[in-house]
Structures are given as structure tokens and as C-alpha cells.
Enzyme design. Structure first.
Site, mmCIF file in Angstrom:
data_model
loop_
_atom_site.group_PDB
_atom_site.id
_atom_site.type_symbol
_atom_site.label_atom_id
_atom_site.label_comp_id
_atom_site.label_asym_id
_atom_site.label_seq_id
_atom_site.Cartn_x
_atom_site.Cartn_y
_atom_site.Cartn_z
ATOM 1 N N HIS A 107 -36.638 17.196 16.510
ATOM 2 C CA HIS A 107 -35.375 17.211 17.299
ATOM 3 C C HIS A 107 -34.146 18.056 16.452
ATOM 4 O O HIS A 107 -32.845 17.998 16.679
ATOM 5 C CB HIS A 107 -34.814 16.154 17.507
ATOM 6 C CG HIS A 107 -35.379 15.433 18.808
ATOM 7 N ND1 HIS A 107 -36.942 15.585 18.963
ATOM 8 C CD2 HIS A 107 -35.092 14.582 19.822
ATOM 9 C CE1 HIS A 107 -37.060 14.984 20.111
ATOM 10 N NE2 HIS A 107 -36.160 14.564 20.618
ATOM 11 N N ASP A 171 -26.722 8.032 17.758
ATOM 12 C CA ASP A 171 -26.519 7.502 19.488
ATOM 13 C C ASP A 171 -27.874 7.554 20.156
ATOM 14 O O ASP A 171 -27.937 6.787 20.816
ATOM 15 C CB ASP A 171 -25.876 9.050 19.747
ATOM 16 C CG ASP A 171 -24.156 8.780 19.386
ATOM 17 O OD1 ASP A 171 -23.705 7.762 18.685
ATOM 18 O OD2 ASP A 171 -23.565 9.991 19.354
ATOM 19 N N GLU A 287 -16.209 5.314 18.675
ATOM 20 C CA GLU A 287 -16.594 6.914 18.916
ATOM 21 C C GLU A 287 -15.402 7.370 19.762
ATOM 22 O O GLU A 287 -14.432 6.621 19.953
ATOM 23 C CB GLU A 287 -17.949 7.147 19.340
ATOM 24 C CG GLU A 287 -19.016 7.070 18.418
ATOM 25 C CD GLU A 287 -20.232 7.917 18.686
ATOM 26 O OE1 GLU A 287 -19.966 8.542 19.766
ATOM 27 O OE2 GLU A 287 -21.203 7.661 18.095
HETATM 28 P P1 FAD Z 1 -37.024 16.925 12.417
HETATM 29 O O1 FAD Z 1 -36.273 18.005 13.162
HETATM 30 O O2 FAD Z 1 -38.532 16.939 12.591
HETATM 31 O O3 FAD Z 1 -36.908 17.361 10.892
HETATM 32 C C1 FAD Z 1 -35.461 17.526 10.337
HETATM 33 C C2 FAD Z 1 -35.595 18.234 8.881
HETATM 34 O O4 FAD Z 1 -35.974 16.851 8.092
HETATM 35 C C3 FAD Z 1 -36.564 19.321 8.589
HETATM 36 O O5 FAD Z 1 -35.925 19.781 7.661
HETATM 37 C C4 FAD Z 1 -37.823 18.422 8.081
HETATM 38 O O6 FAD Z 1 -38.603 19.114 7.461
HETATM 39 C C5 FAD Z 1 -37.075 17.185 7.244
HETATM 40 N N1 FAD Z 1 -37.957 16.119 7.633
HETATM 41 C C6 FAD Z 1 -38.456 15.541 8.633
HETATM 42 N N2 FAD Z 1 -39.210 14.277 8.505
HETATM 43 C C7 FAD Z 1 -38.970 14.203 7.025
HETATM 44 C C8 FAD Z 1 -39.593 13.245 6.032
HETATM 45 N N3 FAD Z 1 -40.448 12.184 6.434
HETATM 46 N N4 FAD Z 1 -39.206 13.470 4.904
HETATM 47 C C9 FAD Z 1 -38.394 14.633 4.466
HETATM 48 N N5 FAD Z 1 -38.102 15.338 5.479
HETATM 49 C C10 FAD Z 1 -38.597 15.382 6.594
HETATM 50 N N6 FAD Z 1 -28.125 12.707 14.267
HETATM 51 C C11 FAD Z 1 -27.168 12.049 13.902
HETATM 52 O O7 FAD Z 1 -26.809 11.905 12.713
HETATM 53 N N7 FAD Z 1 -26.438 11.218 14.983
HETATM 54 C C12 FAD Z 1 -26.971 11.289 16.076
HETATM 55 O O8 FAD Z 1 -26.423 10.507 17.075
HETATM 56 C C13 FAD Z 1 -27.760 12.230 16.493
HETATM 57 N N8 FAD Z 1 -27.967 12.209 17.893
HETATM 58 C C14 FAD Z 1 -29.047 13.140 18.430
HETATM 59 C C15 FAD Z 1 -29.261 13.242 19.633
HETATM 60 C C16 FAD Z 1 -30.368 14.339 20.189
HETATM 61 C C17 FAD Z 1 -30.623 14.098 21.583
HETATM 62 C C18 FAD Z 1 -30.914 15.071 19.239
HETATM 63 C C19 FAD Z 1 -31.782 15.829 19.631
HETATM 64 C C20 FAD Z 1 -30.581 14.960 17.760
HETATM 65 C C21 FAD Z 1 -29.642 13.856 17.297
HETATM 66 N N9 FAD Z 1 -29.252 13.966 15.979
HETATM 67 C C22 FAD Z 1 -28.183 12.837 15.708
HETATM 68 C C23 FAD Z 1 -29.435 15.034 15.154
HETATM 69 C C24 FAD Z 1 -30.868 14.417 14.325
HETATM 70 O O9 FAD Z 1 -30.590 13.434 13.278
HETATM 71 C C25 FAD Z 1 -31.581 15.565 13.722
HETATM 72 O O10 FAD Z 1 -32.178 16.387 14.662
HETATM 73 C C26 FAD Z 1 -32.855 15.168 12.637
HETATM 74 O O11 FAD Z 1 -33.340 16.383 12.099
HETATM 75 C C27 FAD Z 1 -33.768 14.014 13.061
HETATM 76 O O12 FAD Z 1 -34.728 14.535 13.772
HETATM 77 P P2 FAD Z 1 -36.307 14.428 13.648
HETATM 78 O O13 FAD Z 1 -36.683 13.262 13.210
HETATM 79 O O14 FAD Z 1 -36.931 14.896 14.779
HETATM 80 O O15 FAD Z 1 -36.435 15.531 12.424
#
Ligand code: FAD
Length: 527
Positions: A107, A171, A287
Site C-alpha cells: 500500500h 484510518d 481529526e
Molecule cells: P508496504 O507498502 O508493503 O511496505 C512499506 C515499507 O515498509 C516498504 O519499504 C517495505 O519494504 C517495508 N516493510 C513492509 N513490511 C515490512 C516488515 N514486516 N518489516 C520491515 N519492513 C517492512 N498510514 C498511516 O499512518 N495512517 C493512515 O491512516 C493511513 N491510511 C492509509 C490508507 C490507505 C488507503 C493507504 C493505501 C495507505 C494508508 N497509509 C496510512 C499508509 C500506510 O501506512 C503505508 O502505505 C504503509 O507502507 C503500510 O502499507 P503496507 O503494509 O502495505 O506496507
């Protein structure tokens, strides 16, 4: 360091090594014996879990942003922590190391979980192999041990079964624990409970040297603080211990509208000043967002306003251009309507929202926390979810938020009139963050999170990128000391500027925990 392996393991190691070498493109004349003799962890059956299947590779080359694309050589579908450690170890010991990116739920919006020519670790694969142990609530209900691959949505459901829940959220709940802890994890609870990274007791982490380390504020604390907000640079989180509190049953959820930005921020700041974790007079969530001319006052983040009021809200927006919406929540456990109303009236006493423009709902706690899902379902049904997301998230110091409103919201965003999607603006308290962690925030006690969570078409993204560029340039020229959240930069100098006084420590920690720069190359800090 050589290890002695039983004969069968030895041959399987040679097979695995050859497979890995061919997948990551290490040249044939490489001496296989040399590699295996250097392995201090016996290679398990990781080769079987490495996929070069075009659909797996394609999916690892994309993310929610639909902007970046980086193609890995292979995708690892691990079934154990050891599988991931073996992969990292193999790269670490190799004279031609390859990069490794953990992918949570993908994400990110700018390729942060990608690994060009490296290996992407599909963390979701771990879920199938946890045998129901991916989220374990302690017998006293005080904490949960949660796999780094777990979605916060599943953490919520598993903990609620025990009548408890974490206190700090995002969120949207379809994000992984490892992914949000690598950033910060913020939402309307942050002003009171801190970001999610302030709510972790300990973690298991696989470092860039393939060591599996348990860390906490007392044990291997340097790694603990490095990883929290560390953008995946220091290790892969495989377990986090998250504190829990008794979960409320329901929430009173209120939105109030303002035409005047100074009244809106004054009220927000007043509300977040009551922020003790145990303070009964504190709100549980604060918020805010902008309402602009987008057809409906609701957006994908949540449908809230009663349909009968849409018309008068829309005409307010038309008259003023921008309306500011303050959003608050108070938890409760089925109190009588009377008691609740009295309590809410007391909490919101003296606020300067427009008379007649307060709206409220009373919903289940889980429904409130999962409020974004219904918006996602709607957008998916219209084909509007898997579109480009040129998001920009900023932290703005309180002393400059009025200049930001004049220059950015009114000056740039309103004039360009292309904004499609929510724009969030809400304050948080620095004291709830821990400066030893890698996350970067402004140097002021109160600062605002401002999120431009925009969607564009595939053809008109440039206009949105231009708007983001103009916003950043304006802040730079006006001396507004913003820090990017979920940061994205394309030059080393920009990263150094972003980290400011934390850069030295960040770099030292990288040399200590990932000296070969293997992890999360998609952040483009060291790679
Ligand atoms: P990924 O996108 O898969 O990874 C993000 C980063 O973390 C990459 O660098 C990856 O290599 C690393 N990573 C992933 N897993 C691990 C692990 N286990 N150990 C170490 N590194 C790792 N953020 C907020 O803070 N508040 C919000 O309200 C919020 N709302 C969102 C709403 C939507 C619809 C979306 C798409 C995103 C939102 N986000 C929010 C952002 C979100 O926190 C980031 O996109 C975050 O990267 C989490 O997504 P993911 O778990 O898919 O991680």
C-alpha cells in the site's frame, strides 16, 4: 564461517544455491562450494519458495500508487521466519549481493516495497503457515504478539474476541503491522496515545546481516529504535508485541463544520491539549479535513453526512470555496443517551463551529475503526480504486499552519481546482513520539498532519504531480518547515535534508544493521 551439514542437507544446499544463483543472475563460474562453505545458517528449502512466475513478479512490481514500477528477479513466498533469514543470509554472504524488500500489503504509493532486480519477500505468505498463531493475545489480555505480515483489520478482530484492542490505529485497516511500524502509523488517536510506533513493547527482526534478533527498549534497544519508523532499512519485522486495553463497545462520532480556519485550528488545538492516556475528559480521536467542491460532501474515507443535509452543506462549500470539518470521537459502553449527551456537551463546550452544522452518529467501535472499507468497496465497484494515487503527506509545524492554509489550501489547491479525494488536516503532540526512533517529525510541540490523498486518472497524473511540486516549492520558499510523512525523495541530498540532525544516526545504524545495503531498496535512500 563453515558449518558441517549432513550429506542430504549438503546436496539440498547445493541445489538451493544453484537455483538462487540462477534466479538472481549470479554468473555460472561462481564457486558454489565457496558459497555453501560460508553459510552459517543451513539453507532450508527456500528455493522451492522462490517464484519467477510472471504474475507473481508483475504483482511485486506494482503498488497502490500505480506510479512506480520496479521489476524484481524473483518473489519469495516464505513459510517461516527462517526462510526469510536464509534468503537474506544468502545475499549477505554472496560476493554479488542482491537486494531484498519485504512487501506488506503493497500500500505504498511510490515503489517503497519494490526491489529492482532483487527479491521481494511476499510477507502475506507467512499468514498461511502460522497455523492460527499469527496473532496471539496474552492470557492476561495486556498485549498481543502479532506477525509482521498481519493486517491491522485481523488484529482488531482477533483482539476484540478477548474484549481488548490496541489503542493507536491508522484510518484504514488493510495495512500490515510491519508496514505501518516502518513508517509511524497515525490517525486521530495519535494526539493522545502517540503513533503506532509509540505502542510497541518488543519485536523480532531479521537484520540485513540475517541475524534474528529480539529487541525492545531494554534489549538491543538501538535496533528497536532504528526499526520503528525506519522505512524498512534495518530489518524485517517478523513479530511485534502490541499493548492492549479494554475495548469500548461503541463510539459517539461527531463532525462540526467551520468556514474560518483560525477557529477550526484553535478548537482542534484545544481538544488535543487534553491528552492524558487515562484522562476521562479527553476525546479518543480528533481529526479534520477540507470539504471542497467534489460533488458530494462524503468521500471514500467515510460516508457520514445525512443525505438530507447534503444540499445545504454543498451550498456552504459553493459559497466559501473551502469548509473545514472537525471530526471527533468519544468511546462509550452503552451509557444512557442522556449521560452521553451531557458528557459530549461538556467536552465540546465553547467550540466555534457554525451553528446548525454539527452532525453525529453512534456506531459500534469496530464499525468506526473499519470506516474506510465501505468506501473502498464502492470505489472498487466503479473501477476507481486501482488508479494512480499521487499522494502527498506532510507534517506542518503549528506556528506555520495558518500560512500553509493561506498559501497552499487557498492559494494553490483551491485555484488549481483538481483535487479529487480527501485532504486531511489534524494536530498531534510531539511529546507522544519518541525521538530515539527513526521517524522524522517537525521540531515543534504541536504539529499538523496534512494528507492530500488524491486519486488521478492514468492520463492526467501530471497535473497532480505538478500540484504536489508547487506545494513543496511554496513551503520551501515561504520557509514553512514541513517534513514529509511516507517520504519520497529522488536524491541523497534531499534525504539528508529530510533527516536533518537524525541523518548521522540513521546512516550509522544502516552500517551497523544492514552494511551491505540489502533491505528495502525501493525507499531509494542508500540504493
Ligand atoms: P508496504 O507498502 O508493503 O511496505 C512499506 C515499507 O515498509 C516498504 O519499504 C517495505 O519494504 C517495508 N516493510 C513492509 N513490511 C515490512 C516488515 N514486516 N518489516 C520491515 N519492513 C517492512 N498510514 C498511516 O499512518 N495512517 C493512515 O491512516 C493511513 N491510511 C492509509 C490508507 C490507505 C488507503 C493507504 C493505501 C495507505 C494508508 N497509509 C496510512 C499508509 C500506510 O501506512 C503505508 O502505505 C504503509 O507502507 C503500510 O502499507 P503496507 O503494509 O502495505 O506496507
Amino acid at each position: 564461517m563453515a558449518v558441517s551439514l549432513p550429506v542430504s542437507s549438503y546436496f539440498s544446499a547445493i541445489f538451493i544455491i544453484s537455483r538462487l544463483m540462477s534466479i538472481v543472475g549470479i554468473s555460472k563460474h561462481w564457486n558454489i562450494m565457496n558459497i555453501s562453505s560460508k553459510l552459517s545458517v543451513p539453507p532450508l528449502d527456500v528455493a522451492d519458495k522462490l517464484s519467477v512466475d510472471p504474475s507473481a513478479v508483475e504483482s511485486a512490481s506494482r503498488d497502490f500508487g500505480h506510479i512506480a514500477k520496479s521489476v524484481p528477479k524473483a518473489v519469495l513466498h516464505p513459510s517461516s521466519v527462517q526462510d526469510i533469514a536464509t534468503l537474506v543470509k544468502f545475499s549477505y554472504d554472496s560476493s554479488v549481493p542482491f537486494t531484498v524488500a519485504a512487501k506488506g500489503h503493497g500500500h505504498s504509493v511510490r515503489g517503497q516495497a519494490m526491489a529492482e532486480n532483487g527479491v521481494v519477500v511476499d510477507m502475506a505468505s507467512m499468514k498461511k503457515h502460522r497455523n492460527g498463531t499469527g496473532i496471539r493475545v496474552s492470557s492476561d489480555g495486556l498485549y498481543a504478539d502479532v506477525g509482521g505480515e498481519q493486517l491491522w483489520f485481523d488484529v482488531l478482530n482477533a483482539t476484540l474476541k478477548h474484549g481488548v484492542a490496541p489503542v493507536s490505529w491508522t484510518d484504514y485497516l488493510y495495512l500490515t503491522v510491519g508496514g505501518t511500524l516502518s513508517n509511524a502509523g497515525i490517525s486521530g488517536q495519535t494526539f493522545r496515545f502517540g503513533p503506532q510506533i509509540s505502542n510497541v513493547y518488543e519485536m523480532d527482526v531479521i537484520t540485513g546481516k540475517a541475524e534474528i534478533v529480539t529487541c525492545s527498549p531494554k534489549k538491543n534497544s538501538e535496533l528497536f529504535y532504528a526499526v520503528l519508523g525506519g522505512l524498512g532499512q534495518f530489518g524485517i519485522i517478523t513479530r511485534a508485541r502490541i499493548p492492549l486495553e479494554p475495548a469500548p463497545k461503541r463510539v459517539k462520532w461527531v463532525r462540526m463544520l467551520y468556514k474560518d480556519f483560525s477557529g477550526f485550528t484553535r478548537d482542534q488545538e484545544l481538544l488535543v491539549s487534553i491528552n492524558g492516556r487515562r484522562d476521562r475528559n479527553a476525546l479518543d480521536y480528533v481529526e479534520g479535513s477540507l470539504l471542497m467542491d467534489q460533488g458530494s460532501p462524503d468521500n471514500w474515507r467515510s460516508s457520514f453526512f445525512p443525505p438530507k443535509d447534503h444540499k445545504r452543506i454543498t451550498s456552504l462549500i459553493t459559497n466559501h470555496g473551502i469548509i473545514y470539518c472537525l471530526e471527533v470521537v468519544k468511546h462509550h459502553n452503552d451509557q444512557s443517551e442522556d449521560t452521553l449527551d451531557k458528557e459530549m456537551r461538556q467536552l465540546l463546550k465553547g467550540l466555534s463551529y457554525m451553528p446548525g452544522f454539527m452532525f453525529e452518529k453512534d456506531v459500534l467501535y469496530a464499525e468506526f475503526l473499519n470506516r474506510v472499507e465501505s468506501g473502498e468497496v464502492k470505489l472498487r465497484s466503479k473501477g476507481l480504486w486501482d488508479v494512480p494515487h499521487p499522494w502527498l503527506n506532510l507534517f506542518v509545524p503549528k506556528s506555520q499552519i495558518a500560512d500553509f492554509n493561506d498559501g497552499v489550501f487557498k492559494g494553490i489547491v483551491l485555484k488549481r481546482n483538481i483535487t479529487k479525494g480527501p485532504v486531511l488536516v489534524y494536530p498531534m503532540n510531539r511529546q507522544k513520539w519518541d525521538d530515539r526512533m527513526s521517524a522524522v517529525i517537525p521540531d515543534e510541540e504541536i504539529f499538523y498532519a496534512v494528507g492530500f490523498l488524491l486519486s488521478s486518472g492514468f492520463d492526467d497524473r501530471e497535473a497532480f504531480d505538478d500540484q504536489n511540486e508547487e506545494i513543496l516549492q511554496f513551503c520551501d520558499e515561504a520557509g514553512i518547515r514541513v517534513k514529509q510523512y511516507l517520504p519520497h525523495f529522488t536524491s541523497r541530498d534531499a534525504w539528508i535534508h529530510h533527516f536533518g540532525s537524525k541523518w548521522e544516526t540513521f546512516q550509522q545504524r544502516k552500517h551497523q544493521f544492514d552494511p551491505k545495503m540489502l533491505l528495502s531498496p525501493g525507499q531509494r535512500i542508500f540504493n
